[in-house]
Design a protein around this motif. Structure first.
Motif, mmCIF file in Angstrom:
data_model
loop_
_atom_site.group_PDB
_atom_site.id
_atom_site.type_symbol
_atom_site.label_atom_id
_atom_site.label_comp_id
_atom_site.label_asym_id
_atom_site.label_seq_id
_atom_site.Cartn_x
_atom_site.Cartn_y
_atom_site.Cartn_z
ATOM 1 N N LEU A 146 0.797 -1.234 0.000
ATOM 2 C CA LEU A 146 0.000 0.000 0.000
ATOM 3 C C LEU A 146 0.830 1.285 0.000
ATOM 4 O O LEU A 146 0.548 2.193 -0.793
ATOM 5 C CB LEU A 146 -0.962 -0.015 1.191
ATOM 6 C CG LEU A 146 -1.901 1.195 1.316
ATOM 7 C CD1 LEU A 146 -2.832 1.264 0.104
ATOM 8 C CD2 LEU A 146 -2.717 1.115 2.599
ATOM 9 N N LEU A 182 2.159 2.333 -3.561
ATOM 10 C CA LEU A 182 1.273 2.556 -4.701
ATOM 11 C C LEU A 182 1.048 4.053 -4.899
ATOM 12 O O LEU A 182 0.897 4.799 -3.925
ATOM 13 C CB LEU A 182 -0.068 1.855 -4.475
ATOM 14 C CG LEU A 182 -0.042 0.325 -4.520
ATOM 15 C CD1 LEU A 182 -1.412 -0.237 -4.185
ATOM 16 C CD2 LEU A 182 0.409 -0.169 -5.887
ATOM 17 N N ASN A 227 -0.729 7.414 -5.236
ATOM 18 C CA ASN A 227 -2.044 7.962 -4.898
ATOM 19 C C ASN A 227 -2.405 9.008 -5.949
ATOM 20 O O ASN A 227 -2.417 10.208 -5.700
ATOM 21 C CB ASN A 227 -2.010 8.567 -3.496
ATOM 22 C CG ASN A 227 -3.394 8.975 -3.016
ATOM 23 O OD1 ASN A 227 -4.402 8.678 -3.652
ATOM 24 N ND2 ASN A 227 -3.448 9.683 -1.902
ATOM 25 N N TYR A 282 -3.917 3.498 -5.396
ATOM 26 C CA TYR A 282 -3.828 3.571 -3.936
ATOM 27 C C TYR A 282 -5.195 3.362 -3.292
ATOM 28 O O TYR A 282 -5.334 2.599 -2.331
ATOM 29 C CB TYR A 282 -3.248 4.921 -3.525
ATOM 30 C CG TYR A 282 -3.069 5.077 -2.028
ATOM 31 C CD1 TYR A 282 -1.905 4.638 -1.405
ATOM 32 C CD2 TYR A 282 -4.063 5.659 -1.248
ATOM 33 C CE1 TYR A 282 -1.732 4.774 -0.039
ATOM 34 C CE2 TYR A 282 -3.904 5.796 0.120
ATOM 35 C CZ TYR A 282 -2.737 5.356 0.719
ATOM 36 O OH TYR A 282 -2.582 5.485 2.079
#
Length: 281
Positions: free
Chosen positions: A164, A167, A169, A203
């Motif tokens: 996470l 990734l 955004n 994201y």
């Protein structure tokens, strides 16, 4: 740093040290009753003096750096000596008390150096006391964890903590893929009006995955700690503050594995209530 500030910080050091020492003294007393520990080894007075020493040492840092190093090094030698002696006498290689001593010294030093805010230092002290006081609960919890459960925790850690954060955004639209727009136009699709509409955000999509699996993990942990119904209820409320939709999806998946769905329906309601509360807050 004026005299009032110094006295306030020294007094705070004594209070925090006494709180940590109270927990250790009660634990040492329980060991003494079972004839497993050293009577009166460490307690309120010792930990109060340790945090006070840490604060004084932190204050000395700005004025007498060499003395600061000498006191700190001497303290470390004393802690190591205490651990070696205690391990030899009790045949116990545990380091909880010794680590608590070091942590208390650091707390006092942080107070003297004004390294962190008072609120953070108090929070660290509370966390230290909480961890030490829950020894039996933690041991019981660890012994009940099975291998597949540990693998599940590791998988969630990879999802939430490894994948996470890396990734992007960033919202992507058809305009970011001009070749695809040309192909659609060649087949007669009028996409010019929606070419800048957000299609996906890596994201945010993965965040939903992390929330869904996170509710499962949190619910499972709370279920083992405080019971089935209360565990899922609390997990659902926490998840609802983040995303009631993702939480409801997670609960729906769990309901398929259960003989009754009433509890999960109630948990989903709590999740949506939490979401409404978040909106008003």
């Amino acid at each position: 740093m004026d005299d009032v500030s110094v006295l306030t910080r020294l007094f705070l050091s004594l209070i925090l040290g006494a709180a940590v020492g109270l927990e250790r003294e009660s634990y040492e007393d329980s060991l003494t009753e079972d004839k497993q520990g050293i009577p009166g080894a460490l307690g309120v007075r010792t930990f109060s003096l340790i945090t006070l020493l840490g604060s004084v040492t932190g204050i000395l840092h700005a004025y007498y750096f060499n003395l600061f190093l000498l006191v700190t090094a001497t303290f470390m030698v004393l802690v190591v000596s205490y651990y070696v002696t205690g391990s030899f006498l009790t045949k116990d290689n545990g380091m909880t008390t010794e680590l608590a001593v070091l942590f208390s010294y650091l707390l006092g030093m942080f107070i003297g150096l004004e390294f962190f805010s008072i609120q953070i230092i108090i929070a660290l002290a509370v966390i230290l006391i909480l961890i030490m006081s829950r020894k039996h609960n933690i041991k019981h919890f660890v012994t009940t964890i099975k291998r597949h459960e540990l693998n599940g925790f590791i998988s969630y850690a990879i999802i939430a903590l490894v994948v996470l954060p890396f990734l992007p955004n960033q919202a992507y639209s058809l305009s970011d893929a001009p070749a695809l727009v040309d192909i659609l136009n060649s087949y007669g699709f009028a996409v010019q009006s929606i070419v800048h509409v957000e299609v996906f955000n890596p994201y945010k999509i993965w965040l939903v995955v992390a929330i869904v699996t996170g509710v499962d993990v949190l619910g499972y942990v709370l279920k083992k700690v405080i019971g089935h119904r209360k565990g899922w209820g609390i997990a659902s409320m926490v998840g609802g503050f983040v995303s009631s939709t993702a939480t409801t999806v997670s609960l729906a998946q769990q309901s398929k594995k259960s003989e009754t769905s009433d509890m999960f329906v109630a948990a989903a309601v709590l999740s949506n209530i939490a979401s409404f509360v978040q909106i008003f807050i």
